[in-house]
Design an enzyme around this catalytic site. Structure first.
Site, PDB file in Angstrom:
ATOM      1  N   CYS A  88     103.544 -49.128 -58.138  1.00  0.00           N
ATOM      2  CA  CYS A  88     103.169 -49.645 -58.005  1.00  0.00           C
ATOM      3  C   CYS A  88     103.285 -50.612 -59.592  1.00  0.00           C
ATOM      4  CB  CYS A  88     101.394 -49.397 -58.361  1.00  0.00           C
ATOM      5  SG  CYS A  88     100.044 -50.396 -58.394  1.00  0.00           S
ATOM      6  N   HIS A 194     101.382 -46.953 -52.902  1.00  0.00           N
ATOM      7  CA  HIS A 194     100.870 -45.921 -53.787  1.00  0.00           C
ATOM      8  C   HIS A 194     100.899 -44.806 -52.323  1.00  0.00           C
ATOM      9  CE1 HIS A 194      99.288 -46.433 -57.576  1.00  0.00           C
ATOM     10  NE2 HIS A 194      98.172 -48.149 -56.838  1.00  0.00           N
ATOM     11  N   GLU A 196     102.136 -41.354 -53.065  1.00  0.00           N
ATOM     12  CA  GLU A 196     101.395 -40.259 -53.310  1.00  0.00           C
ATOM     13  C   GLU A 196      99.656 -40.716 -52.411  1.00  0.00           C
ATOM     14  OE1 GLU A 196      99.841 -42.948 -56.935  1.00  0.00           O
ATOM     15  OE2 GLU A 196     101.579 -42.519 -55.539  1.00  0.00           O
TER      16      GLU A 196
END
Length: 214
Positions: A88, A194, A196
């Protein structure tokens, strides 16, 4: 293998650390994930992950505020050429500069600028938030192994990386025009999305990063 996840006050450290740990475990990779703001810890890392949320300038100041951190990151990523992943705003910081709330210098590792998203369709809201599909610009990249074009990943951003060299754009996303979703050169890679938060595809990309030998 030691993976340094940089703590400079501007990242989703908990979710990123858990995703790195899970990707290592599920992928059978022996990796120690260390959340650190210690310069010596960064210099001793085999791989580095730089997360980032918030404004470009604030993230840049956060890095600069840790004595010797920018220099340590440059030593590890540029001199020793160890695998580096920016997430990001961590990806955006690789640019030459960002223009959020003024003009602010980036790390300058991958040429380009970070600019406000201006979709051609005024009905599209800013920030670009939620799931969107990836279009691949590169024929292949090790971090995209096992991930198909059109795979959906999770975005939250109001600014985008406009690369000076289109060849450094590895993947894009359509949002009133193409936006950079992934960028890279040599041992450096960044994702605007992202990983994750991107479920199976994100874990696959992280596992690929942990195995990557650029």
């Amino acid at each position: 293998m030691r993976v340094a996840l940089i703590d400079y006050g501007s990242g989703n450290l908990r979710s990123a650390a858990k995703a790195l740990e899970r990707a290592a475990r599920d992928g059978g990779v022996a990796a120690e994930i260390v959340v650190t703001r210690d310069v010596e810890g960064v210099l001793g890392a085999d791989r580095v992950v730089l997360p980032g949320v918030g404004a470009f300038a604030n993230c840049r100041r956060g890095l600069q505020g840790i004595d010797g951190m920018v220099e340590a990151l440059a030593e590890v990523a540029l001199v020793r050429a160890r695998p580096f992943l920016g997430i990001c705003v961590g990806m955006q910081l690789l640019a030459d500069e960002g223009v959020e709330y003024g003009r602010h210098p980036g790390l300058g590792w991958i040429g380009g600028t970070v600019e406000a998203i201006s979709p051609a369709d005024p009905a599209l809201k800013i920030p670009h938030m939620g799931w969107n599909s990836l279009d691949f610009q590169a024929d292949s990249h090790a971090l995209l192994a096992g991930i198909e074009p059109g795979t959906h990943v999770y975005f939250v951003h109001s600014y985008h990386f406009r690369p000076a060299d289109p060849a450094t754009r590895l993947a894009s996303v359509e949002y009133g025009g193409p936006l950079t979703a992934m960028i890279g050169r040599e041992n450096l890679v960044g994702t605007q999305f992202h990983p994750e938060k991107s479920q199976a595809a994100g874990l696959r990309l992280i596992a690929n990063f942990l195995r990557w030998a650029p």
